[in-house]
Design an enzyme around this catalytic site. Sequence first.
Site, short mmCIF file in Angstrom:
data_model
loop_
_atom_site.label_atom_id
_atom_site.label_comp_id
_atom_site.label_asym_id
_atom_site.label_seq_id
_atom_site.Cartn_x
_atom_site.Cartn_y
_atom_site.Cartn_z
N GLU A 300 0.80 -1.22 0.00
CA GLU A 300 0.00 0.00 0.00
C GLU A 300 0.84 1.29 0.00
O GLU A 300 0.67 2.17 0.84
CB GLU A 300 -0.96 0.01 1.20
N GLU A 433 -5.49 -8.50 0.29
CA GLU A 433 -6.36 -8.11 1.41
C GLU A 433 -7.76 -7.86 0.90
O GLU A 433 -7.95 -7.22 -0.14
CB GLU A 433 -5.86 -6.84 2.10
#
Length: 524
Positions: A300, A433
């Site tokens: 991320e 995720e």
Amino acid sequence: YKTDFMNTKFICLKNVMAILLSINILSCSSSNSSIEELPYLTVKSVSPQNLAAAGGEITIRVSSYPVATAQSNAGWITLKSNTSSDNLTSFAFTAEANKGNAREAGITITAGEKETSIIITQAANNEQESKPAIRLSLVGSEMCIRDRLGLGWNLGNQLDAHVNEIADETSWGNGKVTQETLLKVKQAGFTSVRIPVTWLGKVGEAPHYHIDTDWMNRVAEVVEYAEKAGLKAIINIHHDGHRHIHEDGFDEHRWLDIVEAAQNKDVNTAIKEQLKSMWTQIAQRFENKGEFLIFEGLNEIHDGRWGSGTNTTDGGKQYATLNEWQQVFVDAVRATGGNNATRYLGISGYCTSPNLTIKHLQLPTDQAKDRLLISVHYYDPATFALEDKFAEWGHTGAPSKKENWGDEKHLEKIFAALRTAYVEKGIPVYIGEMGCVHRNNNRSETFRKYYLEYICKAARTNGMAVFYWDNGNAGAGRECSGLMNHATGTYVNNGKDVIDVMTKGYFSNDPSYTLESLYNNAPQ
């Protein structure tokens, strides 16, 4: 005198016999231990491997220890029977007639930690032979890695937890993870575990950037837990690149600072040197681990605005910088040799957004062939999945109780785009995720389970693996996504029900169970 002598002789004889018996027992024990079988798996025969359009029966014979199991990844091939004797197992599968284009499927054979995949092809229906086939499945090693990762579980807020900029496993509320935890994760139905790792406060100064030995050993210990549980595992560099813009305007950032690196060549050079050093050390520590272990370079990476910040106005500098970092990661791992020369590596785009990954990620050059995986995350819409601002999701949700975007068709569009961009080109994708926080009432939980089931079914349908984010939090509402206690492996809240829904969505081979049937049976 004679009586005493005979008694003495008898006692001596008994002692000698006892000693001999003891030696024999020890010898037998040692012998049994030395000949104990090690796990193995050998495919003896597959007949036929190339089917006619009419379908028929497929017979697969394997030799293995322990006894093997088999599973098809396609609804048109079903397991009919299996028989085992003397480490030999015979599987009989039934293949349906093909009414369309040529197609293929995978049958995964598993024996303990050993696993292999067999590709079955079927000819097209004569009426369809002139039409081009649309390949929605993966082939060869790509299909194998997709099927092997399967449905995964994130050990979230654990080795990625930190306090005062120092990694600390228990600082975010979870007890220390144990071997029992990951054994129960496997028993629950998951096939993989993603182990996010933060290295903050555990790395020395330039130029060596030495990683703290105790912390590296703890990471290795948890990887061992996964291996012994029979789980595939992913480790990464997690919160070291986290950037957060607080409500008061404070800009919190760490050493993997994409904004500064994109603006300053010297900063970028220093970051790449540290990234190279750290991945060299991590790769060397695990160079002898087999293919069950995957490295994921970064997590991320963004400027704090989740894809809608300065990345949209800097002329692509941040995207280009991240592409450089991913190349440094791949080169550093490959240079360590051993199993790392061909280890699967996870590559993520800007803030792991599917759209930004497709548009801006440049896949690194790799000396190994077909060993790079694409990692993206999916929490759309975040106001439902993460923040609990809305209680319902999907086309049957009440308009006043759900977000005005992000329903089933949005999800299908995103996953289809990933399939087209990568899967159909032989590049495996995993949703590193995804998740949805626990609710405090049954109706909202029904929509939560529908959302998770839909993601899992859509991922499987589009040829992708998927990992649920479990942070261990047993509450309800924002940030409460716990399914299992991280220290014991016991279920949290209705964790078993949620996992059962996800395993159905991902693993069911019922041909009548499709995205369409799931959509038509949405909560009312």
